[in-house]
Scaffold this motif. Structure first.
Motif, PDB file in Angstrom:
ATOM      1  N   HIS A   1       0.858  -1.185   0.000  1.00  0.00           N
ATOM      2  CA  HIS A   1       0.000   0.000   0.000  1.00  0.00           C
ATOM      3  C   HIS A   1       0.893   1.235   0.000  1.00  0.00           C
ATOM      4  O   HIS A   1       1.804   1.364   0.818  1.00  0.00           O
TER       5      HIS A   1
ATOM      6  N   ASP B   1       0.783   5.238   0.425  1.00  0.00           N
ATOM      7  CA  ASP B   1      -0.021   6.376   0.865  1.00  0.00           C
ATOM      8  C   ASP B   1       0.394   7.580   0.019  1.00  0.00           C
ATOM      9  O   ASP B   1       1.403   8.227   0.272  1.00  0.00           O
ATOM     10  N   TRP B   2      -0.395   7.856  -1.000  1.00  0.00           N
ATOM     11  CA  TRP B   2      -0.044   8.903  -1.964  1.00  0.00           C
ATOM     12  C   TRP B   2      -0.074  10.296  -1.352  1.00  0.00           C
ATOM     13  O   TRP B   2       0.581  11.203  -1.861  1.00  0.00           O
TER      14      TRP B   2
ATOM     15  N   TYR C   1       7.980   9.471  -8.164  1.00  0.00           N
ATOM     16  CA  TYR C   1       6.949   8.700  -7.468  1.00  0.00           C
ATOM     17  C   TYR C   1       6.914   7.259  -7.974  1.00  0.00           C
ATOM     18  O   TYR C   1       7.138   7.010  -9.157  1.00  0.00           O
TER      19      TYR C   1
ATOM     20  N   LEU D   1       5.772   3.719  -9.377  1.00  0.00           N
ATOM     21  CA  LEU D   1       4.773   3.174 -10.286  1.00  0.00           C
ATOM     22  C   LEU D   1       4.913   1.658 -10.278  1.00  0.00           C
ATOM     23  O   LEU D   1       5.964   1.129 -10.631  1.00  0.00           O
TER      24      LEU D   1
ATOM     25  N   ARG E   1       0.827  -2.339 -12.701  1.00  0.00           N
ATOM     26  CA  ARG E   1      -0.167  -1.277 -12.935  1.00  0.00           C
ATOM     27  C   ARG E   1      -1.355  -1.322 -11.977  1.00  0.00           C
ATOM     28  O   ARG E   1      -2.404  -0.759 -12.249  1.00  0.00           O
ATOM     29  N   GLN E   2      -1.179  -2.021 -10.869  1.00  0.00           N
ATOM     30  CA  GLN E   2      -2.223  -2.069  -9.845  1.00  0.00           C
ATOM     31  C   GLN E   2      -2.002  -0.934  -8.842  1.00  0.00           C
ATOM     32  O   GLN E   2      -0.879  -0.504  -8.618  1.00  0.00           O
ATOM     33  N   ARG E   3      -3.066  -0.470  -8.258  1.00  0.00           N
ATOM     34  CA  ARG E   3      -2.948   0.576  -7.230  1.00  0.00           C
ATOM     35  C   ARG E   3      -2.113   0.078  -6.050  1.00  0.00           C
ATOM     36  O   ARG E   3      -1.322   0.810  -5.478  1.00  0.00           O
ATOM     37  N   GLU E   4      -2.332  -1.164  -5.666  1.00  0.00           N
ATOM     38  CA  GLU E   4      -1.577  -1.821  -4.603  1.00  0.00           C
ATOM     39  C   GLU E   4      -0.937  -3.063  -5.204  1.00  0.00           C
ATOM     40  O   GLU E   4      -1.596  -4.095  -5.339  1.00  0.00           O
ATOM     41  N   PRO E   5       0.331  -2.986  -5.577  1.00  0.00           N
ATOM     42  CA  PRO E   5       0.951  -4.132  -6.248  1.00  0.00           C
ATOM     43  C   PRO E   5       1.089  -5.352  -5.343  1.00  0.00           C
ATOM     44  O   PRO E   5       1.387  -5.235  -4.158  1.00  0.00           O
TER      45      PRO E   5
ATOM     46  N   ARG F   1      -4.461  -9.032   1.681  1.00  0.00           N
ATOM     47  CA  ARG F   1      -5.702  -8.874   0.919  1.00  0.00           C
ATOM     48  C   ARG F   1      -6.251 -10.250   0.577  1.00  0.00           C
ATOM     49  O   ARG F   1      -5.862 -10.865  -0.405  1.00  0.00           O
TER      50      ARG F   1
END
Length: 77
Positions: free
Chosen positions: A10, A12-13, A37, A39, A43-47, A74
């Protein structure tokens, strides 16, 4: 049958300042944009964190200068 719960990284942007240390510690999981930043390569928000990278991911969480990373379980992923 494995009962291991999948783990994700996760980010935290709102806290991340794009210093890029996590991308240096996890180059197979993360790259960086032009501002530094992270990436995720997938390409998942939470790799997803592969089993072989869990130790490196824990190190990245511990060393993040802004404490912008967490490892989260998860279920069902």
């Amino acid at each position: 049958m494995s009962t291991r719960t999948p783990k994700v990284l996760h980010i935290d942007w709102t806290t991340c300042e794009g210093r890029g240390l996590c991308t240096e510690l996890l180059p197979t999981l993360l790259t960086r944009d032009e501002w530094g930043y992270p990436l995720p390569h997938d390409r998942q928000r939470e790799p997803h964190i592969p089993t072989g990278l869990e130790t490196d991911a824990q190190r990245a969480v511990k060393l993040c200068p802004k404490a912008a990373l967490r490892i989260v379980s998860r279920p069902g992923r």
